[in-house]
Enzyme design. Structure first.
Site, mmCIF file in Angstrom:
data_model
loop_
_atom_site.group_PDB
_atom_site.id
_atom_site.type_symbol
_atom_site.label_atom_id
_atom_site.label_comp_id
_atom_site.label_asym_id
_atom_site.label_seq_id
_atom_site.Cartn_x
_atom_site.Cartn_y
_atom_site.Cartn_z
ATOM 1 C CG ASP A 394 -27.944 -37.278 31.098
ATOM 2 O OD1 ASP A 394 -26.994 -36.624 30.615
ATOM 3 O OD2 ASP A 394 -28.862 -37.752 30.397
ATOM 4 C CG HIS A 395 -25.641 -31.862 31.940
ATOM 5 N ND1 HIS A 395 -24.390 -31.849 31.351
ATOM 6 C CD2 HIS A 395 -25.461 -31.438 33.210
ATOM 7 C CE1 HIS A 395 -23.506 -31.430 32.236
ATOM 8 N NE2 HIS A 395 -24.124 -31.180 33.373
ATOM 9 C CD GLN A 595 -28.349 -39.131 24.405
ATOM 10 O OE1 GLN A 595 -27.923 -40.133 24.954
ATOM 11 N NE2 GLN A 595 -29.625 -39.000 24.089
ATOM 12 C CG HIS A 596 -23.830 -34.286 28.565
ATOM 13 N ND1 HIS A 596 -23.911 -32.908 28.707
ATOM 14 C CD2 HIS A 596 -23.496 -34.497 27.264
ATOM 15 C CE1 HIS A 596 -23.642 -32.329 27.547
ATOM 16 N NE2 HIS A 596 -23.387 -33.265 26.660
ATOM 17 C CB SER A 597 -25.130 -41.014 31.268
ATOM 18 O OG SER A 597 -24.382 -41.698 30.279
#
Length: 755
Positions: A394-395, A595-597
């Site tokens: 994730d980021h 929220q970039h999983s």
């Protein structure tokens, strides 16, 4: 009210769940699980073949109208999809119970011809009710939380990150609606750089280098004629369904000042963020058109909703994939509205999982595909021993810095009633501040290697004007920061304007894992993010402080009185401010998810023990099952991943169309045009039209570029229509060869197409 109608319901496919649960025939060619960005594209593409029946299953419902507004995207992070019981008497609103788990929400609603806007503030709520004859305000107290359609997840506690968040746990959200997270994300369309995808191929994923995937990015997108005339269609198409545009901006003055400072500090100013240069600052484009969000369901499913071969089940949760003899043959699905309603639906060809980086690994493990030790601990029979749930990436955002200043041009803070007026203007006339985005200035830098062409940190700047305490509180609360830490900033916004700075770790070294909590499909999984467990990740974010200081140390920003501020972090007060030790402590406390999983069903070749799916997106160890969503990403791109997920779906659809169609029709090939005279033909090597040069046959799936009208005419069999371009996404079948067998020389070496 025509503008309100444009926000909502009539553009989505009909819910066929009740019909399918009751039907005796529960069999389709393809079953797609999840109607997010990937699932929506797949359903649209696969139903282009009229003989294929496709079932799309989505746990959520249609997106609600408030998700349409670019200005409200922060409200969407933690629950815009809201159900409100409304009590009416002779057309008058008596009371409304509103979900308001956080400080402020804006709800747009139409009920029985009455249009309603509700703005909730904690336990108080205000409303605006209007009809064609006008509108009036209403006020109510004691709103109570009910049911949200967007899933909120708290990750497992870890002492390396999110220590300043509520319960010291990172907050994650998942889009639970048609369109998935494209309904609730930040709308930014960022592709990443060539190295991101070239690295995928170097890991053994043939056909996933940047040159190979670039046509799939442009195939989905539609940029404005002015953009195309200036920049061409290399990075953004001109006839795809997803419209990509620049945002209308609320803070152009602030953005202009920041740009001056960035230029003075020596940073490149990018005319377009998606281009040949990967370091610099510029205005990013997004999935937005005419002041409204372009979500994947509206974009891709609206055009397919009338197709007889597409069925959509909403409010329906898939609990497991069904297997017979090592082959996926269907799914078990349960109604979310009537938990006693369960059905087994069979797939004649394939089951495709597109449920996202949390739900896809959960479903795989519940179905017996996952790490043997974990499955046996859960008491689940092992179908295939693969590292499902590992490789979680994730980021992570560090939000510990902000810029404060006095905006001399701001005479007075905005009126609270302005929120009502704005909502009315947006619903009725599609104008006003709900059309605009808070800020679209995005930057990428490399803080570790000044000679690198590729970034390791992304910057975002989120401005709030003096008096915007409600908006700032919503923002800080939605990303999960605790009240104790943000109180000082909330007081400061009453006196001056602030710009919250996001420093985002683009290429994390840390890897997390998703595990089952139980065998109950309704139980949330355990998510161990492992943010910042690798010390280098923390050091990279700390180095971003110097970049912000250098920007502030310019005449452009000093002359406006802009200065660096920091959150008052209780857990870091024992460190001297503005030291590396303080900033490292701040990173661990003021870290939140972007929220970039992705990555939990990693793509890789058969000899890669870390891989769950192969480069053709088939799950290793079983037949008839593919994963096509962000969970297959082997290494997270240095970009907001929604663009990459759409690309993956486009390429995955081509894999299915090229391969499976070839077994039925003989020769099937797809033509994609990036300009009026340049197209790409995709066809399996066993079914190559004779007019394609021999040199192209060396590739398993050829991508052959043709560059003149005669070749286009010959390739697509259009006869006497030399100036007609192939229509978007159309599958062309060589009708003269429907019963054609593979050429004998190729048949001897390979036989029929391997899917």
């Amino acid at each position: 009210m025509a503008s309100y109608c444009a926000l909502n319901v009539d553009k989505y496919p009909t819910n066929r769940a009740e019909e399918i649960f009751a039907s005796k025939r529960k069999e389709f060619d393809f079953i797609i699980v999840g109607a997010g960005s990937a699932g929506s594209i797949l359903a649209s593409r696969l139903t282009e073949v009229e003989d294929w029946d496709v079932l799309l299953i989505e746990r959520g419902e249609d997106p609600l109208p408030e998700t349409s507004s670019p200005a409200l995207f922060f409200n969407n992070i933690d629950g815009p999809q809201i159900k409100i019981p409304i009590y009416l008497f002779h057309g008058w609103l008596l009371k409304a119970h509103i979900e308001a788990p956080y400080y402020s929400s804006i709800i747009l609603l139409k009920l029985a011809g009455i249009y309603l806007i509700i703005i909730s503030h904690g336990l108080r709520s205000s409303g605006l009710i209007f009809t064609n004859k006008g509108y009036r305000y209403i006020y109510h107290d004691r709103s109570r939380a009910l049911c949200t359609i967007l899933c909120r997840i708290l990750t497992e506690y870890q002492n390396s990150s999110c220590l300043g968040s509520v319960q010291q746990r990172c907050k994650w959200t998942r889009g639970k609606a048609l369109g998935g997270s494209s309904v609730t994300n930040g709308l930014l369309y960022v592709m990443g750089n060539e190295k991101d995808y070239n690295d995928w191929e170097e890991l053994g994923n043939d056909g996933w280098n940047f040159a190979s995937v670039l046509p799939y990015f442009t195939n989905s997108t539609n940029c404005s004629p002015s953009y195309v005339s200036k920049h061409g269609t290399k990075y953004c198409g001109d006839d795809g369904p997803m419209r990509i545009r620049h945002f209308e901006i609320a803070s152009l003055g602030v953005e202009k000042v920041l740009m001056e400072g960035l230029r003075e500090a020596g940073h490149d100013i990018l005319e377009e963020v998606n281009g040949d240069r990967f370091l610099g600052f510029g205005r990013v484009m997004g999935t937005v058109y005419d002041g409204r969000r372009e979500n994947a369901a509206m974009t891709f499913l609206s055009s397919a909703r009338e197709r007889k071969n597409l069925r959509v089940m909403k409010s329906s949760a898939v609990e497991s994939v069904l297997f017979e003899g090592g082959r996926a043959i269907g799914v078990r699905v349960r109604s979310e509205q009537d938990r006693g309603l369960v059905a087994e639906v069979r797939a004649r060809k394939e089951v495709i999982l597109s449920a996202g980086s949390v739900a896809t690994p959960q479903l795989l493990m519940l179905s017996g595909i996952g790490p043997r030790e974990h499955l046996e601990k859960m008491g689940i029979p092992v179908v295939a021993d693969r590292p499902v749930g590992a490789n979680l990436q994730d980021h992570v955002i560090w939000a510990g810095m902000y810029i404060s200043y006095v905006n001399e041009s701001l005479s007075s803070p905005p009126s609270p009633n302005r929120l009502f007026n704005s909502a009315y203007e947006y619903m009725v006339e599609n104008r006003g501040p709900l059309r605009v985005y808070r800020n679209d200035l995005l930057g990428t830098v490399n803080v570790n290697d000044p000679d690198s062409e590729y970034p390791d940190v992304q910057f975002l700047f989120i401005p709030f004007e003096r008096g915007e305490r409600v908006q700032l509180s919503v923002f800080l609360d939605r990303i999960g920061l605790s009240g104790e830490m943000v109180g000082k900033l909330e007081e400061q916004i009453e006196r001056m304007s602030v710009i919250v700075v996001f420093s985002i770790l683009l290429k994390p070294r840390s890897r997390g894992v998703v595990e089952l909590r139980s065998t109950d499909p309704t139980d949330p999984v355990k998510i161990y993010t492992n943010y910042l467990v690798e010390a280098e990740d923390t050091r990279t974010l700390v180095k971003s402080v110097d970049k912000i200081k250098a920007i502030l140390d310019t005449d452009a920003l000093r002359s406006r009185g802009m200065r660096l501020g920091r959150f008052d972090v209780p857990g870091c007060r024992h460190f001297e401010p503005d030291t590396d030790q303080y900033w490292e402590c701040s990173v661990r406390h003021v870290s939140v998810s972007y929220q970039h999983s992705c990555g939990t069903s990693r793509m890789g070749p058969g000899n890669d023990t870390r891989a769950v799916v192969d480069p053709r997106l088939r799950v290793h160890g079983v037949d008839g099952l593919r994963v096509i969503d962000g969970s297959i990403i082997p290494e997270i791109p240095a970009a907001n991943p929604n663009a990459a997920v759409m690309m993956i779906a486009e390429k995955g659809a081509d894999i299915g169309l090229d391969c499976l169609a070839s077994r039925r029709y003989g020769i099937v090939f797809r033509i994609r045009c990036s300009s009026p005279s340049v197209c790409i033909i995709n066809s399996h090597k066993n079914f190559i039209p004779t007019h394609i040069p021999d040199i192209a046959r060396k590739n398993s799936f050829l991508s052959y570029q043709i560059s003149n009208e005669d070749d286009i005419r010959d390739a697509d069999g259009m006869g006497d229509h030399p100036h007609r371009r192939p229509s978007y996404g159309q599958t062309y079948v060589n009708q003269e060869n429907i019963n054609h067998k593979p050429r004998s020389d190729i048949h001897k070496t390979g036989g029929s197409a391997k899917c």
